[in-house]
Design a protein around this motif. Structure first.
Motif, PDB file in Angstrom:
ATOM      1  N   LEU A  71      51.805  22.253  34.312  1.00 36.68           N
ATOM      2  CA  LEU A  71      50.954  22.874  35.329  1.00 36.68           C
ATOM      3  C   LEU A  71      51.134  24.390  35.304  1.00 36.68           C
ATOM      4  O   LEU A  71      52.262  24.881  35.229  1.00 36.68           O
ATOM      5  CB  LEU A  71      51.329  22.313  36.709  1.00 36.68           C
ATOM      6  CG  LEU A  71      50.594  22.893  37.919  1.00 36.68           C
ATOM      7  CD1 LEU A  71      50.371  21.793  38.958  1.00 36.68           C
ATOM      8  CD2 LEU A  71      51.354  24.037  38.570  1.00 36.68           C
ATOM      9  N   VAL A  72      50.001  25.092  35.361  1.00 38.81           N
ATOM     10  CA  VAL A  72      50.021  26.558  35.360  1.00 38.81           C
ATOM     11  C   VAL A  72      49.633  27.039  36.758  1.00 38.81           C
ATOM     12  O   VAL A  72      48.630  26.598  37.315  1.00 38.81           O
ATOM     13  CB  VAL A  72      49.030  27.115  34.313  1.00 38.81           C
ATOM     14  CG1 VAL A  72      48.986  28.642  34.376  1.00 38.81           C
ATOM     15  CG2 VAL A  72      49.420  26.644  32.913  1.00 38.81           C
ATOM     16  N   GLY A  73      50.427  27.933  37.306  1.00 39.30           N
ATOM     17  CA  GLY A  73      50.125  28.513  38.607  1.00 39.30           C
ATOM     18  C   GLY A  73      49.214  29.723  38.445  1.00 39.30           C
ATOM     19  O   GLY A  73      49.527  30.648  37.701  1.00 39.30           O
ATOM     20  N   LYS A  74      48.056  29.676  39.126  1.00 36.65           N
ATOM     21  CA  LYS A  74      47.111  30.792  39.065  1.00 36.65           C
ATOM     22  C   LYS A  74      46.799  31.203  40.499  1.00 36.65           C
ATOM     23  O   LYS A  74      45.941  30.625  41.165  1.00 36.65           O
ATOM     24  CB  LYS A  74      45.827  30.382  38.340  1.00 36.65           C
ATOM     25  CG  LYS A  74      44.802  31.504  38.236  1.00 36.65           C
ATOM     26  CD  LYS A  74      43.524  31.003  37.570  1.00 36.65           C
ATOM     27  CE  LYS A  74      42.467  32.098  37.581  1.00 36.65           C
ATOM     28  NZ  LYS A  74      42.073  32.502  38.941  1.00 36.65           N
ATOM     29  N   ALA A  75      47.547  32.171  40.969  1.00 42.73           N
ATOM     30  CA  ALA A  75      47.377  32.640  42.345  1.00 42.73           C
ATOM     31  C   ALA A  75      47.813  34.102  42.398  1.00 42.73           C
ATOM     32  O   ALA A  75      48.609  34.549  41.570  1.00 42.73           O
ATOM     33  CB  ALA A  75      48.225  31.794  43.299  1.00 42.73           C
ATOM     34  N   PRO A  76      47.306  34.850  43.377  1.00 44.61           N
ATOM     35  CA  PRO A  76      47.703  36.259  43.468  1.00 44.61           C
ATOM     36  C   PRO A  76      49.142  36.440  43.933  1.00 44.61           C
ATOM     37  O   PRO A  76      49.763  37.461  43.643  1.00 44.61           O
ATOM     38  CB  PRO A  76      46.713  36.852  44.475  1.00 44.61           C
ATOM     39  CG  PRO A  76      46.188  35.691  45.237  1.00 44.61           C
ATOM     40  CD  PRO A  76      46.229  34.516  44.320  1.00 44.61           C
ATOM     41  N   PHE A  77      49.655  35.475  44.659  1.00 45.27           N
ATOM     42  CA  PHE A  77      51.046  35.541  45.149  1.00 45.27           C
ATOM     43  C   PHE A  77      51.645  34.138  45.135  1.00 45.27           C
ATOM     44  O   PHE A  77      50.923  33.147  45.253  1.00 45.27           O
ATOM     45  CB  PHE A  77      51.113  36.092  46.578  1.00 45.27           C
ATOM     46  CG  PHE A  77      50.677  37.532  46.684  1.00 45.27           C
ATOM     47  CD1 PHE A  77      51.574  38.564  46.432  1.00 45.27           C
ATOM     48  CD2 PHE A  77      49.364  37.846  47.017  1.00 45.27           C
ATOM     49  CE1 PHE A  77      51.162  39.883  46.509  1.00 45.27           C
ATOM     50  CE2 PHE A  77      48.948  39.163  47.096  1.00 45.27           C
ATOM     51  CZ  PHE A  77      49.851  40.189  46.836  1.00 45.27           C
ATOM     52  N   PHE A  78      52.946  34.113  45.000  1.00 45.93           N
ATOM     53  CA  PHE A  78      53.670  32.842  45.085  1.00 45.93           C
ATOM     54  C   PHE A  78      54.824  33.007  46.067  1.00 45.93           C
ATOM     55  O   PHE A  78      55.717  33.827  45.844  1.00 45.93           O
ATOM     56  CB  PHE A  78      54.237  32.438  43.712  1.00 45.93           C
ATOM     57  CG  PHE A  78      53.175  32.235  42.673  1.00 45.93           C
ATOM     58  CD1 PHE A  78      52.479  31.041  42.605  1.00 45.93           C
ATOM     59  CD2 PHE A  78      52.876  33.248  41.779  1.00 45.93           C
ATOM     60  CE1 PHE A  78      51.490  30.854  41.649  1.00 45.93           C
ATOM     61  CE2 PHE A  78      51.890  33.070  40.820  1.00 45.93           C
ATOM     62  CZ  PHE A  78      51.187  31.874  40.757  1.00 45.93           C
ATOM     63  N   ASP A  79      54.791  32.246  47.133  1.00 45.43           N
ATOM     64  CA  ASP A  79      55.984  32.168  47.973  1.00 45.43           C
ATOM     65  C   ASP A  79      57.001  31.294  47.245  1.00 45.43           C
ATOM     66  O   ASP A  79      56.629  30.423  46.448  1.00 45.43           O
ATOM     67  CB  ASP A  79      55.635  31.567  49.338  1.00 45.43           C
ATOM     68  CG  ASP A  79      54.791  32.524  50.158  1.00 45.43           C
ATOM     69  OD1 ASP A  79      55.194  33.699  50.272  1.00 45.43           O
ATOM     70  OD2 ASP A  79      53.729  32.114  50.662  1.00 45.43           O
ATOM     71  N   ALA A  80      58.259  31.530  47.563  1.00 43.64           N
ATOM     72  CA  ALA A  80      59.277  30.875  46.746  1.00 43.64           C
ATOM     73  C   ALA A  80      60.464  30.415  47.562  1.00 43.64           C
ATOM     74  O   ALA A  80      60.819  31.019  48.572  1.00 43.64           O
ATOM     75  CB  ALA A  80      59.762  31.827  45.653  1.00 43.64           C
ATOM     76  N   ASN A  81      61.056  29.382  47.041  1.00 44.81           N
ATOM     77  CA  ASN A  81      62.223  28.656  47.544  1.00 44.81           C
ATOM     78  C   ASN A  81      61.859  27.842  48.786  1.00 44.81           C
ATOM     79  O   ASN A  81      60.997  28.215  49.578  1.00 44.81           O
ATOM     80  CB  ASN A  81      63.424  29.569  47.767  1.00 44.81           C
ATOM     81  CG  ASN A  81      63.976  30.063  46.426  1.00 44.81           C
ATOM     82  OD1 ASN A  81      63.851  29.386  45.414  1.00 44.81           O
ATOM     83  ND2 ASN A  81      64.562  31.241  46.426  1.00 44.81           N
TER      84      ASN A  81
END
Lengths: 119, 295
Positions: free
Chosen positions: B73-83
């Motif tokens: 799976l490829v993430g395509k988004a302007p931002f990624f929140d994490a943890n």
């Protein structure tokens, strides 16, 4: 037997701090409530869009009610899910890595091949 | 075209953040050596002067789940929140926000599909420690945009090991065919032998030091064929029940290329697992930090 439903229980309880505490304090009541109210809930849908056929068998229900991680491992529940949830439930009562090592030791009679975790 | 500035592969030990920031009696005895190794490793990325990071990791049943499980799976988004909450709870990991590189993600999705990889995509992906740990170790400023690529090493049935190698090769070609003047690093994390939730977990060393020795040699020397000759989905159960994460190392071997020796190789025999760190420079070792890199 429903390995998927076992994993669904572990997954949903591990990621929700309120549910994790509830399962620690009242495992039997939490398992009964979860199977009645949550087992059929599709995780990305409103409550009305329920699955109608998922249920634990007696041994699965017992293992969850008794925090029996050895039985869960032997039934093929995903070991990562069992480990992370039970660390959340029990690690606080032990020294560094003490619980994790005891957890491994409790399963030392289990030999290869391990149970299949395919759902 | 974009330049592939570095290919980097490592383990993603979630205890590093807590160990490296602990002080006084809370600081574990191995922390200083671990930090020193990580700082040398970090310099290998800094020296490559990347603009963008393609980050390969394995979701740990956080956003990806058994009701709808992708293989890649490829993430395509302007931002990624994490943890995630349970990573804060267990490892003390901080919440993070990382920028996305949507143009490169779109290129990888289009080109990857055209290369017969049935890639899933996500426009809203909360990433977990398989990607944030290498941010913490290699780029703690967290200032570069990323393209996350998640693999399934967790939920059988999984793709064969050779498929991971093939995707690694393709990722490299896709990065190099991206119409951009950016410098891109591909960073991926996996495991050597590892047991989680089983009888061999949390021992003094990794559950299978012999596998670890062979695995480090395969990776360091770029011996993809030798690795593929020994590693199967079935054989990976033997070194430890979580060792399928090694396939993400195989993906990175594919990105580095057959027979390509790593420019930086380091390991740390930590309790319950062997840490391992590798860097390749496809276009030559950058002058900055070269002495460190070759150590």
């Amino acid at each position: 037997m429903s390995k998927y439903l076992l994993d669904k229980f572990l997954f949903t309880v591990d990621r929700d701090p309120e549910l994790t505490e509830r399962y620690r304090e009242d495992p039997a009541g939490t398992v009964e409530w979860w199977e009645r109210e949550m087992a059929g809930t599709l995780l990305n849908a409103i409550a009305a869009e329920k699955t109608t056929w998922l249920a634990f068998d007696d041994e699965e229900r017992r293992a969850l009610r008794e925090h029996d991680h050895v039985a869960l491992f032997q039934m093929g529940a995903h070991p990562f899910l069992t480990l992370t949830l039970f660390i959340a439930v029990f690690e606080r009562d032990h020294g560094p890595l003490e619980y994790q090592k005891a957890y491994g030791k409790a399963m030392e009679h289990v030999t290869m091949p391990y149970p299949d975790i395919t759902t | 075209m974009a330049e592939l500035a570095a290919v980097i592969a490592s383990t993603h030990h979630p205890f590093y953040y807590r160990a490296s920031t602990a002080t006084g009696a809370d600081r574990p005895p191995f922390a200083d050596e671990w930090v020193a190794k990580i700082e040398r490793f970090r310099e290998t990325l800094t020296a490559a002067e990347p603009d963008v990071l393609v980050m390969v990791g394995s979701d740990h049943f956080h956003q990806l789940w058994l009701d709808n499980m992708p293989q890649f799976l490829v993430g395509k988004a302007p931002f990624f929140d994490a943890n995630w909450h349970n990573e804060e709870r267990e490892f003390g990991l901080p919440r993070m926000t990382l920028r996305g590189e949507e143009d490169l993600a779109a290129h990888i999705l289009r080109d990857g599909l055209d290369r017969d990889f049935d890639l899933a995509f996500s426009n809203e992906l909360r990433i977990d420690h398989s990607i944030t740990c290498p941010i913490i170790t290699l780029r703690p400023e967290a200032d570069l945009p990323i393209v996350p690529v998640y693999t399934n090493i967790f939920a059988p049935p999984m793709p064969q090991p050779k498929r991971f190698v093939q995707l690694g090769r393709a990722l490299r070609e896709m990065v190099e065919s991206w119409e951009s003047d950016k410098r891109v690093a591909i960073i991926g994390t996996g495991h050597l032998s590892l047991e989680l939730g089983g009888p061999r977990q949390f021992g003094e060393h990794g559950p299978d030091p012999e596998f670890d020795r062979k695995a480090v040699e395969w990776i360091a020397s770029g011996d993809i064929e030798g690795c593929l000759a020994e590693v199967t989905l079935e054989s990976l159960h033997h070194p430890g029940n979580a060792t399928h994460g090694f396939m993400d190392f195989m993906l990175m071997m594919g990105a580095a290329g057959e027979g390509q020796k790593a420019d930086h190789v380091d390991t740390l025999d930590l309790f319950h697992t062997m840490e391992a760190y590798f860097t390749w420079y496809p276009n030559g070792v950058p002058s900055r930090g070269a002495a460190e890199v070759r150590s």
